[in-house]
Design an enzyme around this catalytic site. Structure first.
Site, PDB file in Angstrom:
ATOM      1  N   LYS A  72       0.347  -1.226   0.046  1.00 54.57           N
ATOM      2  CA  LYS A  72       0.111   0.187  -0.366  1.00 54.57           C
ATOM      3  C   LYS A  72       0.491   1.486  -0.028  1.00 54.57           C
ATOM      4  O   LYS A  72       1.568   1.281   0.627  1.00 54.57           O
ATOM      5  CB  LYS A  72      -0.617  -0.192   1.042  1.00 54.57           C
ATOM      6  CG  LYS A  72      -1.913   0.983   1.111  1.00 54.57           C
ATOM      7  CD  LYS A  72      -2.965   1.147   2.415  1.00 54.57           C
ATOM      8  CE  LYS A  72      -4.500   1.841   2.780  1.00 54.57           C
ATOM      9  NZ  LYS A  72      -4.739   1.949   4.036  1.00 54.57           N
ATOM     10  N   SER A 147      -9.610   2.009   2.988  1.00 50.62           N
ATOM     11  CA  SER A 147      -8.587   2.546   2.389  1.00 50.62           C
ATOM     12  C   SER A 147      -7.976   1.771   1.201  1.00 50.62           C
ATOM     13  O   SER A 147      -7.337   2.295   0.428  1.00 50.62           O
ATOM     14  CB  SER A 147      -8.183   3.671   2.797  1.00 50.62           C
ATOM     15  OG  SER A 147      -7.393   3.299   4.143  1.00 50.62           O
ATOM     16  N   SER A 171      -9.660  -0.161   7.341  1.00 51.81           N
ATOM     17  CA  SER A 171      -8.790   0.010   6.284  1.00 51.81           C
ATOM     18  C   SER A 171      -8.622  -1.346   5.133  1.00 51.81           C
ATOM     19  O   SER A 171      -8.598  -0.977   4.445  1.00 51.81           O
ATOM     20  CB  SER A 171      -8.301   0.783   6.115  1.00 51.81           C
ATOM     21  OG  SER A 171      -8.926   2.012   5.779  1.00 51.81           O
TER      22      SER A 171
HETATM   23  N1  GLN Z   1     -12.890   4.037   6.789  1.00 50.02           N
HETATM   24  C1  GLN Z   1     -12.357   4.159   7.511  1.00 50.02           C
HETATM   25  C2  GLN Z   1     -12.156   5.614   7.784  1.00 50.02           C
HETATM   26  O1  GLN Z   1     -12.973   6.610   6.724  1.00 50.02           O
HETATM   27  C3  GLN Z   1     -10.796   4.012   7.231  1.00 50.02           C
HETATM   28  C4  GLN Z   1     -10.083   4.202   6.681  1.00 50.02           C
HETATM   29  C5  GLN Z   1      -8.940   3.031   8.022  1.00 50.02           C
HETATM   30  O2  GLN Z   1      -8.541   2.216   8.497  1.00 50.02           O
HETATM   31  N2  GLN Z   1      -8.061   3.934   7.416  1.00 50.02           N
HETATM   32  O3  GLN Z   1     -11.397   6.255   8.610  1.00 50.02           O
END
Ligand code: GLN
Length: 477
Positions: A72, A147, A171
């Site tokens: 990532k 993400s 994420s």
């Molecule tokens: N979807 C969550 C957010 O928007 C989690 C993001 C993450 O875990 N980096 O914050």
């Protein structure tokens, strides 16, 4: 991954051939899926050649030497960009590499490239990447989740055998569920964040994404371990892969929080997860109802903390130290112009919200209050683990949604309704596929365990996965 390792060991395949296979696959499908922000063809082939050479010379090797991986793009690598899918870091090359990258390299694994994500890991669909969206390999009109959507899609589409993602509120697990792959958010402190671009430091963890639970366990064992450059790293963080798993779950107790099966959960997801729970029972596990009553506050709590911490962590992008700089006659205007141009809408929204909850007049009402609720949420899980070994829930309320479908940020945030709890409490949690819905989209099941009990998650996950596979192959439930 054991089969691939065996093929490498017995010279049925070389690392160069393996890497070439994945590069060919990327070339064939990534113009549709767009899982990668950067493909490092030359670097990956060079690392593969070096691996083949080490093997030829008979050097002592890790079993995974020569098996490639995707990373990532918020994890720092040297020689390839680290952009966090942001204009702010569009041309940014890190001068040092993350501890997890050092570990990946010590294991001899070539890096295929850097995967797409929501900008600075803020989002649940990869639509907030500043560069382009990634598509779900199961249905190109749908999101891969986020993400870590690029990592999930790359693994699901066969563009990489496994990948690293990061998880602050879900994420790794939410895109894992949407793309039908396995992903683990490790215990807070188990994997070093040295070289991870921080979103919310009290929540962030790096974790493995793979096609099977067994592969996720292997990758986890490679990256877990103590690192004194991360002050939150735990001294006994190392993990050894279990030699064998039992063929049943006798003696293991599984907690099912009924609150997670209430309003907002897609009936098909509920049905599939309940079938898997039945399967756990048939495998000998003792299934018990439990209660996690404060989880209804987890999204509000998470958002208060994540925005507060993000506003502080992202203060460093000021046009002076990293990445983008928009020149202006005075310093304040330069800061303003740089940040206006460099950050996308979701990042700006969170910086503003976070700044607000930290202001002197609102700090107590929002930030301190969220910290107290966080303790209650963590105590729920602590209480649960006094009577059960693992907790089972759906990973997400729905399967993958359509690109563009969630315009309201609040709707998007609800994707993490079942996952944020493990970040808030620091527990390990894994998603694994447990079925598909009528649209043909994968459904994810989440296993949560007590701190540092990834071994229990992997035991239950591996036994369940085996059993699901037998049913798929035509056996009886
Ligand atoms: N979807 C969550 C957010 O928007 C989690 C993001 C993450 O875990 N980096 O914050």
């Amino acid at each position: 991954m054991k089969e691939l390792a065996h093929k490498l060991r017995t010279s049925q395949v070389s690392s160069v051939e393996l890497v070439q296979h994945y590069l060919d696959r990327i070339r064939a499908v990534d113009s549709d899926i767009r899982a990668f922000l950067y493909v490092d063809e030359d670097g990956a082939i060079a690392e593969a050649k070096a691996s083949d050479e080490r093997r030829r010379r008979g050097e002592p090797l890790s079993p995974w030497d020569g098996i490639p991986i995707a990373i990532k793009d918020n994890i720092c690598t040297v020689g390839t960009p680290t952009t966090c899918a942001s204009r702010m870091l569009e041309n940014y090359y890190s001068p040092f590499e993350a501890e997890v990258i050092t570990r990946i390299k010590q294991a001899g694994m070539p890096i295929l490239g850097k995967t797409n994500m929501d900008e600075f890991a803020m989002g649940s669909s990869t639509e907030f990447s500043a560069f382009y969206i990634t598509r779900n390999p199961h249905d190109l009109t749908r999101v891969p989740g986020g993400s870590s959507g690029g990592s999930a899609a790359a693994v699901a589409a066969g563009e990489a055998p496994w990948a690293l993602g990061t998880d602050t509120g879900g994420s790794i697990r939410q895109p894992g569920a949407f793309c039908g792959v396995v992903g683990l958010k490790p215990t807070y402190g188990r994997v070093s964040r040295w070289g991870l671009v921080a979103l919310a430091s009290s929540l962030d963890q790096i974790g493995p994404m793979a096609r099977t639970v067994a592969d996720a366990e292997i990758l986890f064992s490679i990256i877990a371990g103590h690192d004194n450059r991360d002050s939150t790293s735990w001294p006994n963080a190392a993990y050894r892969v279990m030699d064998a798993v039992p063929d049943n779950l006798k003696g293991i107790s599984v907690g099912v929080p009924e609150e997670f099966f209430a309003e907002g959960l897609d009936p098909e997801v509920a049905c599939s997860v309940r079938q898997a729970i039945k399967m756990l029972e048939n495998l000998g596990a003792e299934v018990k109802p439990i209660s996690l009553p404060h989880n209804i506050y987890s999204i509000d709590t998470y958002l208060t903390l994540v925005t507060a911490e993000a506003s502080s962590n992202l203060a460093r992008y000021d046009g002076v130290r990293y990445g983008l700089r928009v020149e202006a006659p005075d310093c304040t205007t330069m800061f303003k112009k740089t940040r206006t141009k460099g950050f996308g809408p979701e990042v700006k929204r969170r910086i503003m919200l976070g700044t607000y909850v930290l202001t002197a007049s609102h700090h107590e009402a929002f930030y301190e209050q969220a910290r107290r609720v966080r303790t209650l949420i963590a105590q729920d899980l602590e209480q649960a683990f006094s009577s059960v070994d693992v907790v089972v829930t759906p990973t997400t309320p729905t399967t993958a949604f359509r690109i563009g479908e969630k315009q309201d940020p609040l709707q998007m945030y609800l994707s993490d309704s079942y996952t944020a709890i493990a970040n808030l409490a620091g527990n390990p949690a894994l998603t694994m596929p447990c079925g598909i819905d009528r649209k043909g989209l994968p459904i994810g099941l989440q296993l949560i365990a007590d701190h540092f009990r990834e071994d229990l998650i992997f035991t239950v996950g591996r036994v369940l996965e085996q059993s699901l596979r037998e049913v798929e192959a035509g056996g009886e439930l």
